[in-house]
Write a protein that holds these residues in place. Structure first.
Motif, PDB file in Angstrom:
ATOM      1  N   PHE A 147       0.895  -1.320   0.026  1.00  0.00           N
ATOM      2  CA  PHE A 147      -0.164   0.086   0.057  1.00  0.00           C
ATOM      3  C   PHE A 147       0.900   1.209   0.221  1.00  0.00           C
ATOM      4  O   PHE A 147       1.868   1.249   0.728  1.00  0.00           O
ATOM      5  N   GLU A 148       0.539   2.208  -0.745  1.00  0.00           N
ATOM      6  CA  GLU A 148       0.978   3.654  -0.430  1.00  0.00           C
ATOM      7  C   GLU A 148       0.170   4.469   0.123  1.00  0.00           C
ATOM      8  O   GLU A 148      -1.142   4.462   0.282  1.00  0.00           O
ATOM      9  N   ARG A 149       0.537   5.249   1.124  1.00  0.00           N
ATOM     10  CA  ARG A 149      -0.187   5.966   2.078  1.00  0.00           C
ATOM     11  C   ARG A 149       0.246   7.397   2.054  1.00  0.00           C
ATOM     12  O   ARG A 149       1.480   7.604   1.723  1.00  0.00           O
ATOM     13  N   VAL A 169      -5.137   5.772   1.488  1.00  0.00           N
ATOM     14  CA  VAL A 169      -4.335   4.448   1.005  1.00  0.00           C
ATOM     15  C   VAL A 169      -4.649   3.967  -0.093  1.00  0.00           C
ATOM     16  O   VAL A 169      -5.941   4.084  -0.502  1.00  0.00           O
ATOM     17  N   VAL A 184      -5.562  -3.901   4.518  1.00  0.00           N
ATOM     18  CA  VAL A 184      -5.349  -2.713   4.757  1.00  0.00           C
ATOM     19  C   VAL A 184      -5.857  -2.400   6.328  1.00  0.00           C
ATOM     20  O   VAL A 184      -5.520  -1.468   6.997  1.00  0.00           O
ATOM     21  N   ASN A 187      -2.870  -1.912   8.751  1.00  0.00           N
ATOM     22  CA  ASN A 187      -1.694  -1.264   8.180  1.00  0.00           C
ATOM     23  C   ASN A 187      -1.447   0.203   8.890  1.00  0.00           C
ATOM     24  O   ASN A 187      -0.941   1.106   8.329  1.00  0.00           O
ATOM     25  N   SER A 188      -2.184   0.536   9.984  1.00  0.00           N
ATOM     26  CA  SER A 188      -1.943   1.651  10.720  1.00  0.00           C
ATOM     27  C   SER A 188      -0.956   1.421  11.900  1.00  0.00           C
ATOM     28  O   SER A 188      -0.944   0.452  12.483  1.00  0.00           O
ATOM     29  N   PHE A 225      -7.641   5.796  -4.340  1.00  0.00           N
ATOM     30  CA  PHE A 225      -7.373   5.803  -2.861  1.00  0.00           C
ATOM     31  C   PHE A 225      -8.965   5.621  -2.150  1.00  0.00           C
ATOM     32  O   PHE A 225      -9.654   6.140  -2.409  1.00  0.00           O
ATOM     33  N   TYR A 246     -13.087   2.527   7.059  1.00  0.00           N
ATOM     34  CA  TYR A 246     -12.539   2.759   5.672  1.00  0.00           C
ATOM     35  C   TYR A 246     -13.430   3.210   4.658  1.00  0.00           C
ATOM     36  O   TYR A 246     -14.564   2.660   4.520  1.00  0.00           O
TER      37      TYR A 246
END
Length: 272
Positions: A147-149, A169, A184, A187-188, A225, A246
């Protein structure tokens, strides 16, 4: 091949599967990233010939760290009704009898019912207005390789009186699917870091994911995103919680999650 399809499954026997988890799915501490286990649970039940419908909710207990390499998977159907099926899934290091991750998964055939929503998406700057992550050319592990954040928070988090964060994300290599949406949800950054900084070690004890979006709704999101809203509420006696929502860009709630983490002070060795 999509990012989640890189989880290649081999059927060994009824209710028995195996896969290879490469080192790119490891946490810095060496064990496999918890989000990988969520994606693997979803993928194996999508491949399970007796499973009906799609993943609706998952509750995972992380009993022991799993090393990268060959992973054995056991699936067992507990009940199948007209629309709802309940499955048990276990992950074990190949050749071991010790369960690393245990989970209960609810599968469902989603009926066409009237929709309603009480929750509303929080205000957030558009992802295009936020800086893209710097490319350090360093190997990316666990969530970073999937993932890209983009957000205004930094890692590691700064100690603050507020644990809430908003981050956009998106998948680095594939459109959203059920497995990626499950991944995801882990992912935090641990919320205990917002209270205590990097003076602690964290590990997930249990994580429950509710996948509200259908496969068709995720297909509409595509490779766009999604907004991750995460906050912690309390921590004491080694345990801290966090909850996350989300959202798609148009304000649809795609998933929610609840997580319980174990935290403890970092043990620092005295200089000899």
């Amino acid at each position: 091949m999509t990012q989640s399809d890189s989880i290649a499954l081999t059927a060994v026997a009824p209710g028995r599967w195996t896969t290879f988890a490469g080192p790119g799915w490891q946490n810095p501490g060496g064990g496999l990233w918890g989000g990988y286990a969520i994606g693997l649970f979803i993928k194996v039940l999508e491949a399970e010939p007796e499973a009906v419908g799609e993943a609706l909710s998952l509750t995972l207990t992380y009993a022991a760290a799993l090393p990268s390499g060959q992973v054995d998977i056991r699936t067992r159907r507990l009940r199948q009704g007209g629309s709802i099926g309940v499955w048990e899934v276990e992950l074990l290091a190949a050749g071991s009898d010790q369960v690393g991750v245990h989970g209960m998964v609810t599968m469902a055939k989603r009926p066409d019912t009237p929709a309603f929503a009480f929750a509303t998406m929080p205000d957030a700057p558009s992802p295009e207005s936020l800086p893209a992550p710097e490319n350090t050319h360093a190997p990316m592990h666990y969530g970073a390789q999937a993932f890209e954040r983009r957000g205004q928070d930094i890692f590691p988090p700064q100690v603050s009186s507020d644990s809430r964060s908003l981050v956009w994300v998106r998948s680095r290599r594939a459109p959203w699917d059920k497995a990626l949406l499950g991944m995801v949800t882990d992912n935090s950054a641990p919320r205990a870091m917002y209270a205590l900084g990097r003076t602690i070690n964290n590990t997930t004890l249990s994580l429950t994911v509710y996948l509200h979006a259908t496969k068709e709704e995720l297909a509409q999101v595509g490779d766009d995103f999604i907004l991750v809203e995460c906050e912690g509420r309390v921590g004491a006696g080694g345990a801290s919680d966090e909850r996350s929502s989300y959202w798609s860009r148009d304000g649809k709630l795609l998933a929610t999650s609840e997580q319980l983490c174990w935290y403890r002070p970092v043990q620092r060795r005295s200089p000899e």
